[in-house]
Design a protein around this motif. Structure first.
Motif, short mmCIF file in Angstrom:
data_model
loop_
_atom_site.label_atom_id
_atom_site.label_comp_id
_atom_site.label_asym_id
_atom_site.label_seq_id
_atom_site.Cartn_x
_atom_site.Cartn_y
_atom_site.Cartn_z
N PHE A 296 0.82 -1.20 0.00
CA PHE A 296 0.00 0.00 0.00
C PHE A 296 0.87 1.27 0.00
CE2 PHE A 296 -4.54 0.94 1.59
CZ PHE A 296 -4.58 2.11 0.89
N ARG A 297 1.76 1.37 0.98
CA ARG A 297 2.49 2.63 1.12
C ARG A 297 3.57 2.79 0.07
NH1 ARG A 297 4.21 3.73 7.15
NH2 ARG A 297 4.60 1.50 7.19
N ARG A 298 4.10 1.68 -0.44
CA ARG A 298 5.11 1.81 -1.50
C ARG A 298 4.48 2.34 -2.78
NH1 ARG A 298 10.29 -0.48 -1.10
NH2 ARG A 298 10.43 -0.60 -3.34
N ILE A 299 3.26 1.89 -3.07
CA ILE A 299 2.56 2.43 -4.25
C ILE A 299 2.40 3.94 -4.08
CG2 ILE A 299 0.39 2.43 -5.52
CD1 ILE A 299 0.03 -0.43 -4.83
N LEU A 300 1.95 4.33 -2.89
CA LEU A 300 1.74 5.76 -2.65
C LEU A 300 3.06 6.52 -2.74
CD1 LEU A 300 -0.85 5.62 0.25
CD2 LEU A 300 -1.27 5.96 -2.16
N SER A 301 4.16 5.90 -2.23
CA SER A 301 5.45 6.58 -2.29
C SER A 301 5.88 6.83 -3.73
CB SER A 301 6.54 5.74 -1.62
OG SER A 301 6.21 5.46 -0.31
N PHE A 302 5.72 5.82 -4.57
CA PHE A 302 6.08 6.02 -5.98
C PHE A 302 5.20 7.09 -6.61
CE2 PHE A 302 8.49 2.03 -5.87
CZ PHE A 302 9.59 2.41 -6.62
N HIS A 303 3.96 7.17 -6.17
CA HIS A 303 3.10 8.20 -6.74
C HIS A 303 3.50 9.60 -6.30
CE1 HIS A 303 0.37 6.33 -9.39
NE2 HIS A 303 0.21 5.32 -8.56
N ILE A 304 4.15 9.71 -5.12
CA ILE A 304 4.67 11.04 -4.76
C ILE A 304 5.60 11.49 -5.87
CG2 ILE A 304 6.06 12.36 -3.14
CD1 ILE A 304 5.30 10.44 -0.99
N ILE A 305 6.48 10.58 -6.29
CA ILE A 305 7.48 10.94 -7.30
C ILE A 305 6.79 11.38 -8.58
CG2 ILE A 305 9.37 10.03 -8.68
CD1 ILE A 305 9.75 8.04 -6.31
N SER A 306 5.81 10.60 -9.03
CA SER A 306 5.20 10.97 -10.31
C SER A 306 4.48 12.31 -10.19
CB SER A 306 4.26 9.87 -10.78
OG SER A 306 3.07 9.88 -10.05
N GLN A 307 3.91 12.58 -9.01
CA GLN A 307 3.21 13.87 -8.85
C GLN A 307 4.18 15.04 -8.80
OE1 GLN A 307 -0.38 13.80 -8.38
NE2 GLN A 307 -0.02 11.74 -9.08
N ILE A 308 5.38 14.79 -8.22
CA ILE A 308 6.39 15.84 -8.20
C ILE A 308 6.67 16.29 -9.64
CG2 ILE A 308 8.84 16.31 -7.73
CD1 ILE A 308 7.24 16.20 -5.21
N GLY A 309 6.63 15.32 -10.56
CA GLY A 309 6.85 15.64 -11.97
C GLY A 309 5.88 16.70 -12.48
N TYR A 310 4.60 16.59 -12.08
CA TYR A 310 3.61 17.58 -12.54
C TYR A 310 3.97 18.99 -12.04
CZ TYR A 310 0.28 14.06 -14.13
OH TYR A 310 -0.34 13.07 -14.80
N MET A 311 4.39 19.03 -10.74
CA MET A 311 4.71 20.36 -10.19
C MET A 311 5.90 20.95 -10.92
SD MET A 311 4.47 19.21 -6.27
CE MET A 311 3.28 17.96 -5.87
N MET A 312 6.91 20.10 -11.18
CA MET A 312 8.08 20.60 -11.89
C MET A 312 7.71 21.00 -13.31
SD MET A 312 10.98 17.95 -10.70
CE MET A 312 12.13 18.40 -11.98
#
Lengths: 502, 115
Positions: A296-312
């Motif tokens: 559960f939390r590893r999926i969410l952790s990887f999604h933090i990374i992908s979302q950081i991409g949108y902000m950048m």
């Protein structure tokens, strides 16, 4: 004197010191936690109101005028970020009432939490680049200690990667500060911005800009040096993960926004194109990494990374609309991501595991929790009418208007894959029947659990925020728009810091 | 003096990165230590070295006479040293605990969280 600028930092540090003084009483520490973060939230609202009225609120520490003293500056972006820090701190403090184990409380969980919040708030409010480094370190040391409190094997392994890469990033940051100081002889953001305009040696400037990009990129969890994040974020207790997920990487993103709008806007063709590539690859690797995970939390952790991409991406496109999108995205993301981690904590509490293969039956037994999961999950994937839809919509529209087709395509694709991951969690943890061998006493209510209420309260509050941003997003959009206007027009910031007294 | 310092700084960075790329966690921490020292020395070097001109203001004057050494880099370095020292103390305790738990001084043995 403008007390509201210093107040968030002061409150967080004071609450930390008070909870240290109450070392032996976990009961007092808990309530200092709730009251202190509540006061932090209140002061951040005060700060935001002042900033909306005046544009910039500046305070020179010790009365030393900029650029000689250390300056605290709040513009709209800082104020929004501090407000979110207060909200997340408050939510986590309530959540911690139920989830913090005795051993954590005994070894200083609450003082460390306050110290972390002080570091985050300080990073958002400072107007001095070396001071930013110091606040980064305050935040890092607190997060190091929070990360390893349980002394489990996975925590040690995660912590070694986390500590190494973050210290590497700090060293690069410090090196870049040194080079910058050697070049312009000042540390104040506004003064640096003024002096950099006259620098002729743009080659050296590009080198320094890229060093800042790498340093903040590591902290933000951007491609290619993101792997400390999924290695460590799933190891501490869930309240700590949620706090990290909401705030720590966003400090890196904030620093990128600050530095690459105020100081290094001399050559957007080079720096911002580099950022754009980084953003695209960050999105893709993050979301593909998540697709392979079953925790559960590893999926969410990887999604933090992908979302950081949108902000950048918002920053990298560097058009007014894109910056609006970036700011809006940060606001939406911090709330949603923290909330998802909090929901994962409830699932863990009910079934004793984070492994999706062993989870199940949550929808049947706890439909209310299922709804509370769906709100942030679908918002993360960007479905209307939730906050994520508008955040993605603005960014993608900015991409189309800038005619950056490739990155826009990537952003859309990543949104789809995010939906896939969220549906995977939904199908595995919520929809399917409880697998054999999983203890369901807590799930079916056979074993009473009075602490759950403290876990539900912050989840409901954050879900309401997500819904409000989605259904009534106009004020947030206007705020993001005003903030983007400030970022793209640094003269206001420089004027506020350098021209004029207290 | 500057060219010599530049070479020393470069060597320190190179040594630090080399140590960090080794598999042993002890060497990793030594690498981190060298890295922070390299950064400090770099700040000292790039901000200009001035000999024999302390930043003192003569009695009765409002500004120092002539060019003097810049006192700020020393303050920065001092702060950075203190921070690096604290973080290093943490890192040493961390590798000690990690060694006790994993029972190996080898980063390749620490892949449990990656799968």
């Amino acid at each position: 004197m403008r007390p509201e600028v210093a107040l968030p930092i002061f409150i967080a540090l004071t609450s930390g010191a008070l909870s240290l003084a109450a070392w032996r009483s976990s009961w007092i520490q808990r309530w200092i936690g709730v009251l202190g973060t509540g006061a932090l939230l209140a002061s951040s609202i005060w700060l935001l109101i002042s900033v909306i009225e005046e544009g910039h609120v500046v305070m020179h520490m010790g009365g030393w005028q900029a650029p000689f003293g250390i300056t605290l500056v709040a513009d709209l972006l800082s104020a929004i970020m501090v407000l979110l820090t207060g909200m997340m701190g408050f939510a986590i403090a309530i959540y911690s009432l139920a989830t913090t184990s005795k051993s954590y409380e005994k070894f200083g969980y609450f003082p460390l939490m306050h110290l972390l919040l002080a570091g985050v708030a300080g990073s958002f409010l400072t107007g001095d680049i070396f001071n930013l480094y110091v606040w980064f370190e305050v935040m890092l040391v607190a997060s190091f200690a929070l990360l390893i409190l349980g002394s489990e094997r996975s925590q040690m392994e995660g912590a070694i990667k986390y500590v190494t890469l973050n210290l590497l990033s700090s060293a690069i940051f410090l090196t870049a500060i040194g080079l910058l100081y050697g070049m312009v002889g000042t540390l104040n953001f506004a003064d640096i911005a003024v002096k950099l305009r006259e620098v002729e040696d743009t080659g050296m400037l590009d080198v320094i800009a890229v060093m800042f990009m790498v340093a903040f990129g590591i902290k933000a969890g951007a491609f290619p040096l993101f792997f400390w994040l999924p290695a460590s974020y799933h190891t501490p207790p869930v309240a700590v993960s949620a706090l990290f997920a909401g705030l720590l990487t966003k400090v890196g993103v904030y620093a990128l926004f600050r530095v690459f709008t105020l100081m290094f806007a001399h050559d957007p063709d080079f720096t911002h194109t580099l950022l754009l590539w980084g953003a695209g690859l960050t999105m893709l690797t993050g979301v593909l990494g998540a697709a392979a995970q079953f925790e559960f939390r590893r999926i969410l952790s990887f999604h933090i990374i992908s979302q950081i991409g949108y902000m950048m991406m918002g920053l990298a496109l560097y058009t007014p609309l894109a910056i609006v999108g970036g700011v809006f995205y940060i606001t939406h993301h911090i709330i949603v991501k923290t909330n998802l981690f909090l929901v994962s904590g409830v699932a863990h509490r009910l079934l004793g595991t984070y492994d999706l293969k062993k989870l199940g039956g949550l929808y049947k037994e706890r439909p209310f929790l299922a709804i509370l999961f769906l709100i942030p999950a679908l918002s993360l994937a960007g479905l209307p009418p939730l906050s994520g839809f508008f955040a993605k919509f603005i960014i993608i529209r900015a991409g189309i208007e800038a005619e950056a087709w490739l990155i826009t395509f990537v952003a859309l694709l990543v949104g789809l894959l995010t939906l896939y991951s969220m549906i995977k969690i939904w199908a595995e943890a919520f929809w399917k029947a409880v697998p054999e061998g999983t203890n369901t006493d807590r799930l079916t209510g056979k074993q009473a659990d009075t602490g759950l209420i403290y876990m539900y309260v912050p989840i409901v509050l954050l879900a309401v925020c997500t819904l409000l941003i989605g259904l009534y997003g106009q004020p947030i959009y206007e705020l993001a728009e005003a903030s983007a206007a400030q970022l793209l027009n640094p003269d206001g910031y420089i004027e506020a810091v350098l021209g004029g007294g207290q | 003096m500057e060219p010599l310092m530049a070479i020393v700084v470069g060597l320190l960075y190179a040594a630090a990165i080399y140590m960090m790329l080794r598999r042993s966690i002890v060497k990793l921490v030594i690498g981190l230590m060298l890295l922070s020292n390299a950064a400090n020395l770099l700040i000292f070097t790039v901000s200009g070295m001035t000999r024999g001109a302390p930043p003192l203001i003569p009695e009765g004057a409002m500004a120092p006479a002539g060019a003097v050494a810049d006192p700020l880099p020393q303050a920065l370095i001092l702060t950075a040293i203190v921070i690096a020292f604290g973080v290093l103390a943490f890192a040493v305790v961390l590798i000690h605990r990690a060694y006790e738990i994993v029972k190996a001084d080898d980063l390749d043995q620490m892949k449990e969280t990656d799968t």
